[in-house]
Design a protein around this motif. Structure first.
Motif, PDB file in Angstrom:
ATOM      1  N   ILE A 322       0.834  -1.202   0.000  1.00 10.35           N
ATOM      2  CA  ILE A 322       0.000   0.000   0.000  1.00 10.35           C
ATOM      3  C   ILE A 322       0.868   1.250   0.000  1.00 10.35           C
ATOM      4  O   ILE A 322       0.609   2.214  -0.729  1.00 10.35           O
ATOM      5  N   ALA A 323       1.904   1.246   0.815  1.00 10.63           N
ATOM      6  CA  ALA A 323       2.785   2.417   0.892  1.00 10.63           C
ATOM      7  C   ALA A 323       3.456   2.680  -0.454  1.00 10.63           C
ATOM      8  O   ALA A 323       3.535   3.816  -0.911  1.00 10.63           O
ATOM      9  N   TRP A 324       3.913   1.654  -1.114  1.00 18.20           N
ATOM     10  CA  TRP A 324       4.573   1.824  -2.401  1.00 18.20           C
ATOM     11  C   TRP A 324       3.621   2.281  -3.487  1.00 18.20           C
ATOM     12  O   TRP A 324       3.991   3.015  -4.395  1.00 18.20           O
ATOM     13  N   SER A 325       2.388   1.817  -3.411  1.00 22.64           N
ATOM     14  CA  SER A 325       1.448   2.206  -4.463  1.00 22.64           C
ATOM     15  C   SER A 325       0.877   3.586  -4.224  1.00 22.64           C
ATOM     16  O   SER A 325       0.162   4.121  -5.066  1.00 22.64           O
ATOM     17  N   GLY A 326       1.165   4.133  -3.019  1.00 19.18           N
ATOM     18  CA  GLY A 326       0.720   5.494  -2.727  1.00 19.18           C
ATOM     19  C   GLY A 326      -0.753   5.568  -2.468  1.00 19.18           C
ATOM     20  O   GLY A 326      -1.367   6.625  -2.484  1.00 19.18           O
ATOM     21  N   GLN A 327      -1.340   4.394  -2.146  1.00 24.29           N
ATOM     22  CA  GLN A 327      -2.775   4.353  -2.022  1.00 24.29           C
ATOM     23  C   GLN A 327      -3.217   4.835  -0.668  1.00 24.29           C
ATOM     24  O   GLN A 327      -4.196   5.536  -0.513  1.00 24.29           O
TER      25      GLN A 327
ATOM     26  N   VAL B  13     -18.060   7.808 -15.935  1.00 25.34           N
ATOM     27  CA  VAL B  13     -18.741   9.100 -15.773  1.00 25.34           C
ATOM     28  C   VAL B  13     -19.086   9.669 -17.145  1.00 25.34           C
ATOM     29  O   VAL B  13     -20.193  10.166 -17.366  1.00 25.34           O
ATOM     30  N   SER B  14     -18.137   9.580 -18.063  1.00 23.61           N
ATOM     31  CA  SER B  14     -18.360  10.153 -19.402  1.00 23.61           C
ATOM     32  C   SER B  14     -19.508   9.470 -20.128  1.00 23.61           C
ATOM     33  O   SER B  14     -20.163  10.065 -20.967  1.00 23.61           O
ATOM     34  N   TYR B  15     -19.778   8.199 -19.789  1.00 33.01           N
ATOM     35  CA  TYR B  15     -20.897   7.487 -20.401  1.00 33.01           C
ATOM     36  C   TYR B  15     -22.136   7.485 -19.506  1.00 33.01           C
ATOM     37  O   TYR B  15     -23.092   6.753 -19.750  1.00 33.01           O
ATOM     38  N   GLN B  16     -22.063   8.314 -18.441  1.00 28.00           N
ATOM     39  CA  GLN B  16     -23.192   8.511 -17.519  1.00 28.00           C
ATOM     40  C   GLN B  16     -23.668   7.215 -16.867  1.00 28.00           C
ATOM     41  O   GLN B  16     -24.851   7.061 -16.569  1.00 28.00           O
ATOM     42  N   ILE B  17     -22.743   6.333 -16.645  1.00 27.99           N
ATOM     43  CA  ILE B  17     -23.069   5.116 -15.909  1.00 27.99           C
ATOM     44  C   ILE B  17     -22.982   5.393 -14.412  1.00 27.99           C
ATOM     45  O   ILE B  17     -23.746   4.873 -13.610  1.00 27.99           O
ATOM     46  N   VAL B  18     -21.998   6.226 -14.055  1.00 29.40           N
ATOM     47  CA  VAL B  18     -21.874   6.706 -12.681  1.00 29.40           C
ATOM     48  C   VAL B  18     -21.743   8.220 -12.753  1.00 29.40           C
ATOM     49  O   VAL B  18     -21.605   8.785 -13.855  1.00 29.40           O
ATOM     50  N   ALA B  19     -21.784   8.863 -11.580  1.00 29.66           N
ATOM     51  CA  ALA B  19     -21.708  10.320 -11.575  1.00 29.66           C
ATOM     52  C   ALA B  19     -20.882  10.784 -10.388  1.00 29.66           C
ATOM     53  O   ALA B  19     -20.778  10.096  -9.359  1.00 29.66           O
ATOM     54  N   GLY B  20     -20.325  11.987 -10.530  1.00 21.79           N
ATOM     55  CA  GLY B  20     -19.620  12.610  -9.422  1.00 21.79           C
ATOM     56  C   GLY B  20     -18.213  12.074  -9.235  1.00 21.79           C
ATOM     57  O   GLY B  20     -17.743  11.223  -9.989  1.00 21.79           O
ATOM     58  N   PRO B  21     -17.533  12.572  -8.193  1.00 24.03           N
ATOM     59  CA  PRO B  21     -16.176  12.098  -7.921  1.00 24.03           C
ATOM     60  C   PRO B  21     -16.210  10.677  -7.358  1.00 24.03           C
ATOM     61  O   PRO B  21     -17.200  10.264  -6.759  1.00 24.03           O
ATOM     62  N   ARG B  22     -15.136   9.998  -7.570  1.00 21.10           N
ATOM     63  CA  ARG B  22     -15.066   8.610  -7.092  1.00 21.10           C
ATOM     64  C   ARG B  22     -15.029   8.589  -5.572  1.00 21.10           C
ATOM     65  O   ARG B  22     -14.201   9.269  -4.964  1.00 21.10           O
ATOM     66  N   PRO B  23     -15.922   7.788  -4.949  1.00 24.04           N
ATOM     67  CA  PRO B  23     -15.903   7.707  -3.482  1.00 24.04           C
ATOM     68  C   PRO B  23     -14.628   7.032  -2.997  1.00 24.04           C
ATOM     69  O   PRO B  23     -13.975   6.290  -3.739  1.00 24.04           O
ATOM     70  N   GLY B  24     -14.302   7.302  -1.723  1.00 24.91           N
ATOM     71  CA  GLY B  24     -13.144   6.634  -1.132  1.00 24.91           C
ATOM     72  C   GLY B  24     -13.407   5.149  -0.979  1.00 24.91           C
ATOM     73  O   GLY B  24     -14.520   4.741  -0.653  1.00 24.91           O
ATOM     74  N   MET B  25     -12.396   4.352  -1.254  1.00 23.76           N
ATOM     75  CA  MET B  25     -12.565   2.898  -1.183  1.00 23.76           C
ATOM     76  C   MET B  25     -11.347   2.278  -0.520  1.00 23.76           C
ATOM     77  O   MET B  25     -10.229   2.736  -0.734  1.00 23.76           O
ATOM     78  N   THR B  26     -11.586   1.250   0.243  1.00 22.73           N
ATOM     79  CA  THR B  26     -10.455   0.416   0.677  1.00 22.73           C
ATOM     80  C   THR B  26     -10.379  -0.751  -0.287  1.00 22.73           C
ATOM     81  O   THR B  26     -11.395  -1.394  -0.563  1.00 22.73           O
ATOM     82  N   THR B  27      -9.220  -0.930  -0.834  1.00 23.09           N
ATOM     83  CA  THR B  27      -9.081  -2.043  -1.778  1.00 23.09           C
ATOM     84  C   THR B  27      -7.982  -2.984  -1.293  1.00 23.09           C
ATOM     85  O   THR B  27      -6.952  -2.538  -0.786  1.00 23.09           O
ATOM     86  N   ASP B  28      -8.246  -4.231  -1.433  1.00 23.62           N
ATOM     87  CA  ASP B  28      -7.218  -5.209  -1.099  1.00 23.62           C
ATOM     88  C   ASP B  28      -6.849  -5.965  -2.349  1.00 23.62           C
ATOM     89  O   ASP B  28      -7.556  -6.866  -2.773  1.00 23.62           O
ATOM     90  N   HIS B  29      -5.798  -5.503  -2.989  1.00 19.52           N
ATOM     91  CA  HIS B  29      -5.355  -6.235  -4.171  1.00 19.52           C
ATOM     92  C   HIS B  29      -3.951  -6.747  -3.937  1.00 19.52           C
ATOM     93  O   HIS B  29      -3.031  -6.438  -4.694  1.00 19.52           O
ATOM     94  N   SER B  30      -3.842  -7.531  -2.871  1.00 21.09           N
ATOM     95  CA  SER B  30      -2.546  -8.150  -2.602  1.00 21.09           C
ATOM     96  C   SER B  30      -2.196  -9.066  -3.751  1.00 21.09           C
ATOM     97  O   SER B  30      -3.054  -9.774  -4.274  1.00 21.09           O
ATOM     98  N   PRO B  31      -0.928  -9.078  -4.127  1.00 18.65           N
ATOM     99  CA  PRO B  31      -0.502 -10.004  -5.182  1.00 18.65           C
ATOM    100  C   PRO B  31      -0.765 -11.455  -4.786  1.00 18.65           C
ATOM    101  O   PRO B  31      -0.918 -11.774  -3.606  1.00 18.65           O
ATOM    102  N   TRP B  32      -0.773 -12.322  -5.778  1.00 14.41           N
ATOM    103  CA  TRP B  32      -1.131 -13.734  -5.549  1.00 14.41           C
ATOM    104  C   TRP B  32      -0.188 -14.411  -4.572  1.00 14.41           C
ATOM    105  O   TRP B  32      -0.607 -15.309  -3.822  1.00 14.41           O
ATOM    106  N   TYR B  33       1.074 -13.980  -4.515  1.00 15.49           N
ATOM    107  CA  TYR B  33       2.019 -14.689  -3.646  1.00 15.49           C
ATOM    108  C   TYR B  33       1.766 -14.385  -2.168  1.00 15.49           C
ATOM    109  O   TYR B  33       2.075 -15.206  -1.304  1.00 15.49           O
ATOM    110  N   ILE B  34       1.166 -13.235  -1.885  1.00 16.15           N
ATOM    111  CA  ILE B  34       0.816 -12.944  -0.491  1.00 16.15           C
ATOM    112  C   ILE B  34      -0.373 -13.819  -0.088  1.00 16.15           C
ATOM    113  O   ILE B  34      -0.407 -14.390   1.010  1.00 16.15           O
TER     114      ILE B  34
END
Lengths: 331, 366
Positions: A322-327, B13-34
């Motif tokens: 997370i820190a590296w991606s600046g997220q 947004v440009s295709y009006q599927i969503v609107a406004g600024p992107r809400p804050g999100m927590t994302t967990d995209h740890s790589p596969w090895y983790i």
């Protein structure tokens, strides 16, 4: 973050209206276009076709058909070899077909050396075949500037070193102390060879763009990390004598891996390897101590330790990611 | 990491599927090895936990009822821990506890029904299906769906009044069903957006189960159990049935993928279907290759690098196995490979020529 991951994140947070998801998927670029499918089919057909033809020649030579004279066999392999080299010269630099041709040529060179040894019964040791094979493809690897070919070259060196050690039990006639003998010496040999290769690769990569993809160095790092971890595991869990410096070498390897890939050249895969090595050795050592003291009652605390170590490792790696991606934890 | 997400949001947004600024999100995209590290630590911890219970509470393992009840208790505890999702340590403890609980549960079931492998396997399949649905953990769902598919295979394919044999006909049908399920899940992963992650986990589990099951037959594992005294009809049918089902799935997948392309004319669809049929028929004697091709196509279609890599590994593994065990001399094998190689390169040449001609034609038309 890939297109797939970005789309998954938006879906997971229910930010796309359900009735317009198909439209969003189409717009996202997730689905490959016609040209991307053509490129995919092109690459698949090229690689499968080239490998099939190369291995057909290998199988034919291995068949050792007595009705085919030796000159015919040599001619077949050499014509195929020259044909591959000419194809490489014909195609533009970095073209897929050129790379496939050069890889085929490199494999055919090995077939030629094997045929030579088989035909003339030179009495050469097996390690010499692989060493000479690596030596002869060195100019091609330099010219091609292609990581896959360098990895083939390194694999051949590993094999020749292992076979040499297996034959002579040491290097260049030097006396090999018993603690370095046999299987252990071979593992040390593989570790040192691949560690050297990794150091050279990392030193050279900033100056060559073709070396800046991560997967080759990750593979080489795995090839050096696995042997030293195994040696350290043996040192901490078995009662057989091992060189006294095994653990200090491992600690030094860990420290240098951490410092280099944490601060100098950010690479999360290498840090994952670092944590895996540290975790495996630590748990093995603690497990040995606990089992000596508590016998079968050690399994419960050991399972909690495994979970704890795994969790800490995952949290640490995720935080770095997370820190590296600046997220940050919240966007 | 933000760029791809922000770029996609702006496009929507440009295709009006969503609107406004992107809400804050927590994302967990740890790589596969983790994720692999986590799964491995869970597995090892589960083994140690079962070892502890077996060594210290031996009476549990000797009594089917105790084992069954303790197993359910462990699984229930794991569910409570996983449902919290706010503590990483507890989440991984939960995975280990659940795996240990499933082992105890099955120990109890097997101990009670040890005379019927089929019934035990089917009960295990049902348990794993339920766990797949209720357990709120991606890694757990992958494991449960994998176990469910394997247990289903054992429960249906194992047969024999006089012993335990694997029916080749049943095996072929199950492999076909699993291939269809795998393909449907990957092609329609966005059909139920609320269950997107769960369906992905199930798809991975079924994919792994399909590869493992095919490997056991292709590499001759459990060969002594393969039925040799089937009736003439099933003995003639069994080599073909499974492969026919796989070819049918391959054709369907190719048709769906090409059908989703915006600008593919009908002749491309027809050519793709014919190509899939040809590949399928040619690989009838080389089992497993169609599965590798399916995974490769589905992985590329979904831009799923992991699935694509698994497909490549499976394809190379099954092709190598085929040629190694082919009952012909090396000269014949060499001839087959040479013909195959030349055919593939010619196909590539035709593909390039056709696509270049198509580009020229479209350019001229514009």
């Amino acid at each position: 973050m890939s297109v797939r991951q970005a789309l998954s994140a938006l879906l997971a947070h229910k930010l796309i209206p359900e009735t317009r998801i198909e439209e969003a998927v189409a717009l996202s670029g997730l689905r490959p276009s016609e040209s991307e499918w053509l490129r995919f089919a092109d690459q698949l057909l090229m690689w499968l076709g080239a490998l099939a033809i190369t291995f057909s020649i290998l199988f034919f030579i291995a068949f050792n058909w007595s009705e085919v004279g030796r000159f015919a066999k040599f001619g077949m392999v050499e014509i195929a070899l020259c044909g591959c080299v000419l194809l490489y010269l014909k195609f533009p630099e970095y073209a897929l077909a050129g790379k496939a041709s050069l890889l085929s040529a490199s494999i055919l060179l090995g077939v030629l050396l094997g045929l030579y040894g088989q035909t003339y019964q030179t009495g050469a040791d097996p390690w010499q075949l692989f060493f000479n094979w690596a030596l002869l493809i060195t100019p091609w690897a330099i010219v091609a500037r292609w990581p896959a070919l360098w990895l083939l070259w390194l694999a051949l060196l590993n094999l020749s070193a292992a076979l040499y050690f297996d034959t002579f039990g040491g290097f260049f006639g030097f006396f090999v102390p018993p603690i370095f003998g046999g299987e252990l010496g071979l593992i040390w040999c593989v570790f040192l060879l691949n560690l050297s290769a990794l150091i050279i690769w990392e030193a050279a990569s900033p100056h060559h763009t073709w070396m800046q993809t991560q997967w080759p160095s990750q593979l080489i790092a795995a090839a050096s990390g696995i042997p030293i971890t195994w040696l350290t595991l043996l040192a901490t869990t078995k009662f057989e004598p091992l060189p006294i410096f095994t653990i200090p070498v491992w600690v030094a390897w860990l420290a240098s891996t951490y410092i280099f890939y944490r601060y100098k050249r950010q690479n999360l895969f290498m840090l994952a390897g670092f944590t895996l090595s540290l975790s495996v050795v630590s748990i093995a050592f603690i497990g040995r101590v606990l089992i000596e003291i508590m016998e079968e009652h050690a399994f419960l605390p050991l399972s909690l330790i495994v979970i704890g170590v795994g969790t800490c490792a995952a949290i640490w790696l995720r935080n770095i990611h997370i820190a590296w991606s600046g997220q940050g934890s919240k966007q | 990491m933000n760029d791809a997400l922000e770029h996609m949001w702006q496009k929507l947004v440009s295709y009006q599927i969503v609107a406004g600024p992107r809400p804050g999100m927590t994302t967990d995209h740890s790589p596969w090895y983790i994720k692999l590290l986590l799964a491995l630590s869970g597995w090892v911890a589960a083994f140690l936990l079962v070892g502890f219970i077996g060594s210290v509470f031996g009476f549990v393992m000797q009594n089917a009822a105790f084992s069954f009840v303790l197993g359910i208790a462990f699984i229930a505890a794991a569910y409570c821990l996983l449902a919290r999702q706010d503590n990483e340590f507890l989440a991984h403890l939960a995975l280990a506890v659940s795996l240990a609980g499933q082992a105890l549960l099955m120990w109890g079931v097997v101990d009670a029904l040890h005379e019927s492998v089929q019934l035990c396997a089917l009960i295990l399949a049902i348990i794993e299906v339920v766990l797949t649905m209720i357990m709120p953990s991606f890694i757990h769902r992958v494991f449960s769906s994998f176990a469910a598919a394997c247990a289903f295979y054992v429960g249906v394919a194992i047969t024999g009044a006089n012993g335990y044999y694997i029916s080749a006909v049943a095996e072929g049908i199950i492999v076909g069903i699993l291939a269809l399920a795998m393909s449907w899940l990957w092609l329609h992963e966005f059909r139920f957006p609320h269950y997107f992650k769960a369906l992905n986990a199930i798809a991975y589990g079924i994919t792994l189960a399909l590869v493992i099951i095919k490997m056991t037959s292709v590499f001759g594992i459990f060969n002594s159990m393969r039925l040799t005294d089937e009736t003439t009809l099933s003995a003639n049918l069994s080599p073909w049935l499974g492969q026919l089902l796989l070819v049918a799935v391959l054709v369907w997948v190719v048709a769906r993928i090409v059908g989703r392309l915006k600008y593919a004319p009908i002749r491309v669809l027809q050519a793709a279907i014919v190509g899939a049929l040809v590949v399928g028929v040619c690989s009838v004697k080389a089992p497993g290759i169609v599965i590798g091709i399916l995974m490769l196509l589905l992985g590329h279609h979904a831009r799923n690098t992991l699935l694509t890599a698994l497909g490549i590994a499976a394809l190379i593994g099954f092709i190598s196995r085929y040629y190694y065990f082919l009952e012909h001399t090396l000269a014949v094998k060499a001839g087959i490979l040479l013909a195959l190689g030349i055919t593939l390169l010619m196909l590539r040449y035709v593909l390039i020529r056709v696509s270049t001609a198509n580009d020229t034609h479209m350019g001229a038309a514009q």
